[in-house]
Scaffold this motif. Structure first.
Motif, PDB file in Angstrom:
ATOM      1  N   ARG A   1     -53.960  60.456 -83.102  1.00  0.00           N
ATOM      2  CA  ARG A   1     -55.293  59.953 -82.783  1.00  0.00           C
ATOM      3  C   ARG A   1     -55.202  58.488 -82.387  1.00  0.00           C
ATOM      4  O   ARG A   1     -54.245  57.810 -82.744  1.00  0.00           O
ATOM      5  N   ILE A   2     -56.213  58.022 -81.685  1.00  0.00           N
ATOM      6  CA  ILE A   2     -56.202  56.623 -81.242  1.00  0.00           C
ATOM      7  C   ILE A   2     -56.205  55.727 -82.466  1.00  0.00           C
ATOM      8  O   ILE A   2     -56.776  56.037 -83.514  1.00  0.00           O
ATOM      9  N   LEU A   3     -55.524  54.604 -82.343  1.00  0.00           N
ATOM     10  CA  LEU A   3     -55.263  53.762 -83.505  1.00  0.00           C
ATOM     11  C   LEU A   3     -56.512  53.113 -84.096  1.00  0.00           C
ATOM     12  O   LEU A   3     -56.743  53.168 -85.295  1.00  0.00           O
ATOM     13  N   ALA A   4     -57.319  52.487 -83.293  1.00  0.00           N
ATOM     14  CA  ALA A   4     -58.390  51.640 -83.841  1.00  0.00           C
ATOM     15  C   ALA A   4     -59.647  51.830 -83.011  1.00  0.00           C
ATOM     16  O   ALA A   4     -60.059  50.955 -82.265  1.00  0.00           O
ATOM     17  N   TYR A   5     -60.259  52.975 -83.208  1.00  0.00           N
ATOM     18  CA  TYR A   5     -61.469  53.336 -82.458  1.00  0.00           C
ATOM     19  C   TYR A   5     -62.507  52.226 -82.548  1.00  0.00           C
ATOM     20  O   TYR A   5     -63.036  51.777 -81.526  1.00  0.00           O
ATOM     21  N   GLY A   6     -62.773  51.744 -83.747  1.00  0.00           N
ATOM     22  CA  GLY A   6     -63.809  50.724 -83.919  1.00  0.00           C
ATOM     23  C   GLY A   6     -63.458  49.429 -83.215  1.00  0.00           C
ATOM     24  O   GLY A   6     -64.312  48.800 -82.587  1.00  0.00           O
ATOM     25  N   ALA A   7     -62.191  49.024 -83.301  1.00  0.00           N
ATOM     26  CA  ALA A   7     -61.787  47.779 -82.643  1.00  0.00           C
ATOM     27  C   ALA A   7     -61.925  47.921 -81.141  1.00  0.00           C
ATOM     28  O   ALA A   7     -62.301  46.961 -80.445  1.00  0.00           O
ATOM     29  N   LEU A   8     -61.605  49.097 -80.619  1.00  0.00           N
ATOM     30  CA  LEU A   8     -61.731  49.303 -79.174  1.00  0.00           C
ATOM     31  C   LEU A   8     -63.185  49.220 -78.747  1.00  0.00           C
ATOM     32  O   LEU A   8     -63.506  48.648 -77.702  1.00  0.00           O
ATOM     33  N   VAL A   9     -64.087  49.785 -79.538  1.00  0.00           N
ATOM     34  CA  VAL A   9     -65.509  49.697 -79.188  1.00  0.00           C
ATOM     35  C   VAL A   9     -65.953  48.243 -79.169  1.00  0.00           C
ATOM     36  O   VAL A   9     -66.606  47.780 -78.222  1.00  0.00           O
ATOM     37  N   ALA A  10     -65.574  47.492 -80.215  1.00  0.00           N
ATOM     38  CA  ALA A  10     -65.955  46.079 -80.263  1.00  0.00           C
ATOM     39  C   ALA A  10     -65.355  45.324 -79.093  1.00  0.00           C
ATOM     40  O   ALA A  10     -66.016  44.504 -78.445  1.00  0.00           O
ATOM     41  N   ALA A  11     -64.073  45.602 -78.797  1.00  0.00           N
ATOM     42  CA  ALA A  11     -63.403  44.876 -77.716  1.00  0.00           C
ATOM     43  C   ALA A  11     -64.054  45.169 -76.382  1.00  0.00           C
ATOM     44  O   ALA A  11     -64.271  44.263 -75.572  1.00  0.00           O
ATOM     45  N   MET A  12     -64.401  46.425 -76.123  1.00  0.00           N
ATOM     46  CA  MET A  12     -64.966  46.719 -74.810  1.00  0.00           C
ATOM     47  C   MET A  12     -66.358  46.123 -74.671  1.00  0.00           C
ATOM     48  O   MET A  12     -66.742  45.671 -73.589  1.00  0.00           O
ATOM     49  N   MET A  13     -67.120  46.081 -75.768  1.00  0.00           N
ATOM     50  CA  MET A  13     -68.443  45.464 -75.700  1.00  0.00           C
ATOM     51  C   MET A  13     -68.317  43.969 -75.445  1.00  0.00           C
ATOM     52  O   MET A  13     -69.058  43.393 -74.641  1.00  0.00           O
TER      53      MET A  13
ATOM     54  N   THR B   1     -53.131  49.171 -88.893  1.00  0.00           N
ATOM     55  CA  THR B   1     -54.019  48.715 -87.832  1.00  0.00           C
ATOM     56  C   THR B   1     -54.088  47.198 -87.784  1.00  0.00           C
ATOM     57  O   THR B   1     -54.183  46.599 -86.726  1.00  0.00           O
ATOM     58  N   ARG B   2     -54.026  46.581 -88.968  1.00  0.00           N
ATOM     59  CA  ARG B   2     -54.237  45.136 -88.988  1.00  0.00           C
ATOM     60  C   ARG B   2     -53.167  44.391 -88.214  1.00  0.00           C
ATOM     61  O   ARG B   2     -53.449  43.398 -87.563  1.00  0.00           O
ATOM     62  N   VAL B   3     -51.934  44.862 -88.271  1.00  0.00           N
ATOM     63  CA  VAL B   3     -50.883  44.164 -87.534  1.00  0.00           C
ATOM     64  C   VAL B   3     -51.208  44.171 -86.046  1.00  0.00           C
ATOM     65  O   VAL B   3     -51.144  43.158 -85.364  1.00  0.00           O
ATOM     66  N   TRP B   4     -51.559  45.343 -85.548  1.00  0.00           N
ATOM     67  CA  TRP B   4     -51.800  45.475 -84.121  1.00  0.00           C
ATOM     68  C   TRP B   4     -53.067  44.755 -83.697  1.00  0.00           C
ATOM     69  O   TRP B   4     -53.068  43.991 -82.736  1.00  0.00           O
ATOM     70  N   ILE B   5     -54.162  44.983 -84.398  1.00  0.00           N
ATOM     71  CA  ILE B   5     -55.444  44.474 -83.929  1.00  0.00           C
ATOM     72  C   ILE B   5     -55.612  43.005 -84.303  1.00  0.00           C
ATOM     73  O   ILE B   5     -55.932  42.166 -83.465  1.00  0.00           O
ATOM     74  N   VAL B   6     -55.416  42.694 -85.561  1.00  0.00           N
ATOM     75  CA  VAL B   6     -55.737  41.346 -86.008  1.00  0.00           C
ATOM     76  C   VAL B   6     -54.649  40.357 -85.613  1.00  0.00           C
ATOM     77  O   VAL B   6     -54.918  39.323 -85.004  1.00  0.00           O
ATOM     78  N   TRP B   7     -53.384  40.674 -85.934  1.00  0.00           N
ATOM     79  CA  TRP B   7     -52.336  39.700 -85.644  1.00  0.00           C
ATOM     80  C   TRP B   7     -51.983  39.650 -84.173  1.00  0.00           C
ATOM     81  O   TRP B   7     -51.984  38.600 -83.557  1.00  0.00           O
ATOM     82  N   LEU B   8     -51.646  40.812 -83.607  1.00  0.00           N
ATOM     83  CA  LEU B   8     -51.216  40.794 -82.212  1.00  0.00           C
ATOM     84  C   LEU B   8     -52.394  40.702 -81.254  1.00  0.00           C
ATOM     85  O   LEU B   8     -52.311  40.070 -80.214  1.00  0.00           O
ATOM     86  N   GLY B   9     -53.479  41.381 -81.594  1.00  0.00           N
ATOM     87  CA  GLY B   9     -54.595  41.434 -80.652  1.00  0.00           C
ATOM     88  C   GLY B   9     -55.493  40.216 -80.704  1.00  0.00           C
ATOM     89  O   GLY B   9     -56.009  39.772 -79.685  1.00  0.00           O
ATOM     90  N   LEU B  10     -55.705  39.651 -81.904  1.00  0.00           N
ATOM     91  CA  LEU B  10     -56.656  38.554 -82.030  1.00  0.00           C
ATOM     92  C   LEU B  10     -55.973  37.211 -82.257  1.00  0.00           C
ATOM     93  O   LEU B  10     -56.200  36.261 -81.533  1.00  0.00           O
ATOM     94  N   ILE B  11     -55.150  37.133 -83.283  1.00  0.00           N
ATOM     95  CA  ILE B  11     -54.661  35.819 -83.705  1.00  0.00           C
ATOM     96  C   ILE B  11     -53.641  35.261 -82.715  1.00  0.00           C
ATOM     97  O   ILE B  11     -53.729  34.103 -82.289  1.00  0.00           O
ATOM     98  N   MET B  12     -52.670  36.082 -82.334  1.00  0.00           N
ATOM     99  CA  MET B  12     -51.650  35.567 -81.424  1.00  0.00           C
ATOM    100  C   MET B  12     -52.258  35.102 -80.097  1.00  0.00           C
ATOM    101  O   MET B  12     -52.028  33.970 -79.661  1.00  0.00           O
ATOM    102  N   PRO B  13     -53.049  35.931 -79.418  1.00  0.00           N
ATOM    103  CA  PRO B  13     -53.619  35.443 -78.154  1.00  0.00           C
ATOM    104  C   PRO B  13     -54.539  34.244 -78.344  1.00  0.00           C
ATOM    105  O   PRO B  13     -54.546  33.336 -77.519  1.00  0.00           O
ATOM    106  N   SER B  14     -55.311  34.235 -79.439  1.00  0.00           N
ATOM    107  CA  SER B  14     -56.216  33.093 -79.648  1.00  0.00           C
ATOM    108  C   SER B  14     -55.423  31.803 -79.759  1.00  0.00           C
ATOM    109  O   SER B  14     -55.796  30.772 -79.181  1.00  0.00           O
ATOM    110  N   ALA B  15     -54.331  31.862 -80.503  1.00  0.00           N
ATOM    111  CA  ALA B  15     -53.533  30.642 -80.668  1.00  0.00           C
ATOM    112  C   ALA B  15     -52.987  30.180 -79.327  1.00  0.00           C
ATOM    113  O   ALA B  15     -53.097  28.999 -78.955  1.00  0.00           O
ATOM    114  N   VAL B  16     -52.384  31.105 -78.616  1.00  0.00           N
ATOM    115  CA  VAL B  16     -51.801  30.744 -77.312  1.00  0.00           C
ATOM    116  C   VAL B  16     -52.874  30.202 -76.375  1.00  0.00           C
ATOM    117  O   VAL B  16     -52.696  29.166 -75.725  1.00  0.00           O
ATOM    118  N   LEU B  17     -54.008  30.881 -76.313  1.00  0.00           N
ATOM    119  CA  LEU B  17     -55.044  30.492 -75.366  1.00  0.00           C
ATOM    120  C   LEU B  17     -55.699  29.181 -75.773  1.00  0.00           C
ATOM    121  O   LEU B  17     -56.107  28.405 -74.916  1.00  0.00           O
TER     122      LEU B  17
END
Lengths: 822, 200, 104
Positions: A281-293, B51-67
């Motif tokens: 299943r997709i990893l982070a459905y909620g995060a994707l919704v927030a990100a696309m919004m 999920t936190r590694v991918w979304i929070v660290w790689l998706g949010l924190i790393m790009p925010s710092a660089v940007l």
């Protein structure tokens, strides 16, 4: 047996008629989806050929392959076709085909509007292609900057072809946006809460919302430029108080969201295909919704990054630079969510996955150069060079074309019911991938070495020769790849072996039906309890075919589907959809008449066609509804629901809300333009302002009050109240006409008067439309369509009447105030 | 642009190399993660993915710092190259048309298609157009600035040393767009005095 | 539908803030506010800073409003996250106000 009988009965109700009659009258969403996709692909091929011609011209220095006049048409048409006739229609087609199936519905909310959108697209696109073949294609670049695109520097009809043809196609896009938004919000399977919706639907909802707010500025800008070219009203002419910068603002207010409008559906396809390829299943459905919004909103704050070299003060540029870097963050969230999904699954390198790898590589590179271009000092070097051409192709081909190629292979079994014939797709991928990078990777360097955009040739002394030659060779390799893809798809469509259902073992609802899909999608609608209904119940397709879900019967010859609560997915009412009809193609034909007479300069005849559209619109609306109250009808397991004619919050009402939101955006853009010109354009204040007057504002206010009060007092026998409201609209109409014609200076004299006249015209149009709708409602009461519990049409008319009243008051104030203050 | 001949252009070129390096690293990171991900053989309902590694660290924190770093760099550099009032600046008028450039040097007559300027001093071009939109661009000295009819824009050029540089029109202006270049002649102090004196 | 508007509230605040800042900036440059001194800075910059702080405050207000929603349904949780995004975006978008000259 029951399943067979149900299939037979439903097919009789939902089918497209055979032969040409069926082709011209079909309103089926699967038909329309396939037509948009095939049409988009045909335009892609034409745009691709134009690209080959461009690269052939640029392959060598001092090239005499084509002259500058032809070259200018080549690149203008390449860009315009790819952006307007390929990208948007392609995802519209995919959306029209897939959404009802994924959402567990039988069709979209407005089948005839889908068909109208298709015919407008076909006719509008054809105008552009015919013009190209006749040698009068637009030639001022795909974003058509005035003054170059104005009457003085483009005296021929080239620019008019773009302005009129593309606006015609945009009607299609606006219709699609409204329909997609309403269908996703209301027409889902019972139990499909918003957070159980497939991500593809979320992405398309965001896209539709962006289109509603993003297209009106372009439509306005195009209307203004066409009026300037046709009648000399100076919106963009600095000598008379206009500014070329106004066009740029209006265009890019659309243009930046446009590229995210193109990206988001592709991201939705990636979010659908990738977890299936990774068997998880997709990893982070909620995060994707927030990100696309976040992406959807933030993308509206970037537009000036296309204008970093226009002399706008640096602080303002900074706002847009900050927003442009910010937008990379939700993009990154999505990319890492996808990679994380692969990481936590068991990915298989099937053909769609291969194309998704191509997407990752190319799109990420494009995103990185995009962040570079968000930095103002760097952009001021790279703007209008080949670097930007390279960047935009990386994000568009990477972010849209590769996902669409993946989507093609993923959903072709569904469209055709057949499997692949030969292993051509892999070879096609490598040719496209290698060819693309060869064409565009080095192009970044070409730009950094100083090659501007849109030069038809260059001298060898510049040092760009070998770079351009390599790019051109690469483009031919890429073209071979696309040709191979086309052959592969063609083989699958016509020669593939018939296949079992659900070849990918996916969990979304579109696979819970026989393939190719029946005209009615589902014999009965599912009750949904999770995000992957087919994983929860693998035999769901069979269960539904037996009629064991909701609306599992064919009655009265009605085309039925279910409307649910927007957020909770609770079943709300039964929607009866219209069947095959001549109205869509007829309306598109009359609209074509309008655009062609405008193109031919027959400005006095053109409005007659608009009247024709109004007549057809009346007929269109008249065929809806019923004359009797039916009361609640059986809808499913022990549940009875009202019909939409007797329910509040119908698809018609919501469609009106969204249409009015788009219209209001156009009006807001117009008022912005007015304020912008007053503040920034040269030669203000104008030599003459509006005459000081009290009559028209008083008349307008009276009219607004009458309209607002009248429409509220109109009940099932409110003919008098409706007449009162219509009278109010007519008063508004008169007030504004008087203001514009008697009090305002001549619109051709200064941008102030021209803009003022358009402000009045907007409100005049809405007042006339509202008056017509109020008259329609009166007639519907007389005919018995409005009565008893069937009051939905009154609610809809009230929306349009209120909007016209509000617009009328605002317009009157905006116009009259300078006469009093100055 | 990558062969700068002035301090502003050099600063932007340096910025470019930094961004190129950073982008290469980020791309390498993403592609490496992708390659490793494609080889994974976890089971579908295994330990819930972090999920936190991918979304929070790689998706949010790393790009925010660089940007954040990049945005800061961008805003500061952007402020430094602006035409802020300077005591030794020279102002030159530029008028663009299809397809030639008219330069008006201080207190002198005009020149066509050749811009004369001194080395080592800020030169502010006051740019407009008489017909359609054009754009003034001398890649080795500065970014570009559009010439828009009805508006006057200012672009600061600073050349480190004397020489001759190429200028382009960088906004599509019609069929003659490609033949719309100009030359920039940068004089040393003595040469500039001679030029401004002699032409009087 | 209201639920979706609530979900987007943080971003709507950012969008309005963006319009306000850009409009005030353009108006101020056109009307010469940057030449009017006000304490250590110009009237133009003071007005912009005040507007920026007001907008950040509003965004924070929305985030506070959405705080109880962070443990609700997906739509409600998304509203909380987007409220945070609104605060960050409003703050970052306005940074040029304090780092760049006003009208050059």
């Amino acid at each position: 047996m029951k399943a067979l009988k149900l299939h037979h009965d439903l097919t009789t109700i939902w089918r497209t008629e055979p032969g040409w009659r069926g082709v011209l009258r079909s309103v089926n969403h699967s038909d329309m989806g396939k037509r948009f996709i095939v049409g988009a692909f045909a335009f892609f091929a034409i745009g691709g050929v134009l690209a080959m011609l461009i690269r052939a011209q640029l392959a060598t220095p001092d090239s005499a392959f084509v002259g500058p006049e032809v070259y200018n048409q080549l690149f203008t048409m390449h860009g315009s076709i790819m952006m307007f006739l390929f990208a948007i229609p392609m995802f519209e087609g995919l959306a029209l085909y897939l959404l009802p199936k994924m959402l567990g519905a039988r069709d979209m909310a407005y089948p005839r509007l889908s068909a109208l959108g298709w015919w407008c697209y076909l006719f509008g696109g054809s105008i552009l292609i015919v013009a190209m073949l006749a040698g009068v294609a637009p030639d001022a670049g795909w974003f058509l900057y005035p003054p170059l695109s104005g009457k003085q520097w483009t005296p021929g009809i080239n620019s008019d072809v773009w302005l009129l043809g593309i606006t015609f196609v945009e009607i299609s896009a606006m219709c699609a946006a409204i329909e997609i938004a309403v269908s996703i919000l209301r027409l889902r399977a019972p139990g499909m809460r918003l957070d159980r919706m497939p991500l593809f639907a979320w992405y398309l909802l965001a896209t539709a919302a962006m289109m509603l707010f993003g297209f009106p500025p372009l439509i306005l800008g195009s209307i203004l430029l066409e009026i300037e070219r046709a009648f000399g009203w100076p919106f963009y002419t600095p000598a008379l108080g206009g500014s070329p910068l106004l066009w740029q603002h209006l265009f890019w207010l659309f243009g930046h969201p446009e590229v995210y409008i193109i990206f988001l559906p592709a991201a939705g396809a990636v979010s659908t295909i990738l977890p299936v390829m990774a068997r998880t299943r997709i990893l982070a459905y909620g995060a994707l919704v927030a990100a696309m919004m976040a992406l959807a909103f933030l993308s509206f704050g970037l537009w000036v990054h296309h204008m970093f070299t226009t002399g706008i003060p640096h602080m303002a540029l900074g706002f847009f630079s900050a927003a442009s870097t910010l937008v990379a963050i939700p993009t990154a969230v999505q990319v890492f969510a996808w990679i994380g999904t692969l990481w936590s699954g068991r990915p298989q390198m099937k053909l769609p996955m291969l194309y998704l790898i191509g997407f990752f590589v190319v799109f990420v590179l494009g995103g990185l150069t995009g962040v570079m271009l968000a930095v103002v000092p760097f952009d001021q070097q790279a703007h209008d060079t080949a670097f930007v051409t390279a960047h935009l192709h990386y994000v568009l081909v990477g972010g849209f074309v590769f996902p669409m190629l993946a989507a093609a292979y993923y959903w072709l079994p569904h469209f055709t019911g057949r499997e692949r014939v030969m292993q051509l797709g892999e070879t096609a991928f490598w040719l496209i991938f290698i060819g693309f990078n060869m064409t565009f990777f080095l192009m970044h360097l070409t730009g950094l070495l100083g090659m501007p955009r849109r030069v038809d040739t260059y001298s060898d002394a510049m040092g760009w020769t070998w770079l351009n030659l390599l790019s051109s060779v690469g483009s031919f390799v890429m073209a071979f790849g696309f040709a191979l893809f086309t052959i592969d798809v063609g083989l699958q469509i016509w020669l593939g072996r018939h296949h079992r259902r659900n070849p990918w073992q996916a969990g979304t609802l579109e696979w819970a039906m026989p393939i190719p899909a029946p005209a009615y999608n589902f014999a009965s609608l599912p009750q949904v309890a999770g995000r992957d209904p087919l994983y929860d119940q693998p035999d769901l397709g069979v269960v539904l075919a037996r009629g064991q879900g909701w609306l599992g019967a064919a009655r009265h010859g009605w085309r039925e589907t279910m409307a649910v609560d927007m957020v909770t997915g609770e079943p709300d009412h039964i929607v009866i959809l219209p069947g095959n009809s001549w109205l869509p193609i007829a309306t598109a034909g009359v609209l074509a008449g309008f655009f062609l007479t405008m193109l031919a300069g027959l400005y006095w005849i053109a409005p007659l066609f608009l009247v024709g559209v109004g007549v057809l619109g009346w007929r269109w609306a008249w065929t809806n509804g019923t004359r009797v109250d039916h009361g609640p009808l059986p809808a499913g397991p022990g549940v009875a629901l009202p019909l939409s004619t007797e329910a509040p919050g119908t698809t018609g009402w919501w469609g009106s809300v969204f249409a009015l939101a788009a219209s209001a955006t156009l009006f807001a853009s117009l008022l912005f333009g007015y304020a912008f010109l007053w503040t920034v354009a040269p030669d203000w204040p104008p030599p003459q302002l509006i005459a000081r007057t009290l009559l028209e504002p008083a008349l307008a206010l009276l009219g607004a009050v009458l309209a607002i009060v009248g429409v509220r007092r109109a009940g099932p026998d409110g003919r008098t109240a409706l007449a009162l409201a219509a009278g109010g609209q007519i008063a508004l109409f008169l007030a504004l006409v008087l203001l514009a014609v008697l009090r305002l200076p001549s619109p051709a004299s200064h941008a102030y008067a021209a803009t003022g006249a358009v402000v009045a015209a907007y409100a005049i149009f809405h007042a006339a439309l509202a008056a017509t709708m109020l008259a329609f409602a009166r007639a519907r009461i007389a005919s018995g369509h409005i009565g008893g519990a069937r009051l939905g049409e009154l609610r809809i008319v009230r929306l349009w009447s209120d909007h016209a009243a509000g617009a009328g008051v605002v317009s009157t104030l905006v116009l009259a105030l300078p006469g009093w203050i100055a | 642009m990558i062969d700068p001949a002035g301090p502003h252009a050099a600063a932007v070129a340096r910025l470019w190399w930094v961004m190129l390096g950073g982008s290469a690293l980020l791309a390498a990171l993403v592609f490496a993660l992708l390659a490793v991900a494609m080889r994974r053989r976890g089971t579908r309902d295994a330990d819930t993915p972090d999920t936190r590694v991918w979304i929070v660290w790689l998706g949010l924190i790393m790009p925010s710092a660089v940007l954040a770093v990049l945005l800061g760099y961008a805003l500061i550099l952007g402020g430094r190259i602006l035409p802020t009032p300077a005591s030794d600046s020279v102002t030159i008028g530029v008028e663009a048309r299809r397809y030639a450039w008219a330069f008006r040097h201080p207190g002198l007559g005009g020149t066509r298609n050749v811009l004369h300027m001194p080395a080592g001093r800020p030169v502010d071009l006051r740019i407009t157009s008489t017909d359609v939109i054009h754009s003034v661009w001398v890649p080795r000295l500065a970014g570009k600035m559009d010439a828009i009819p009805g508006h006057t824009n200012t672009l600061r050029l600073v050349a480190s040393r004397p020489g001759t540089y190429r200028g382009e029109c960088a906004e599509y202006c019609g069929p003659g767009h490609k033949d719309h270049g100009f030359t920039v002649v940068v004089h040393d102090a003595r040469g500039w005095a001679a030029f401004t004196g002699a032409a009087r | 539908m209201i639920a979706l508007v609530r979900m987007s509230a943080g971003l709507i605040v950012w969008a309005v803030a963006f319009c306000v800042l850009y409009a005030l900036h353009g108006l101020g440059c056109a009307r010469g506010w940057a030449t009017i001194g006000l304490g250590a800075t110009s009237a133009h910059r003071a007005v912009l800073i005040a507007a920026w702080l007001l907008c950040i405050g509003t965004a924070i207000g929305v985030a506070v409003w959405r705080w109880p929603a962070r443990t609700g349904t997906l739509v409600e949780r998304t509203g909380w996250r987007l409220a945070l995004v609104g605060v960050a975006a409003t703050a970052i978008t306005g940074l040029p106000i304090v780092t760049l000259p006003a009208c050059l």
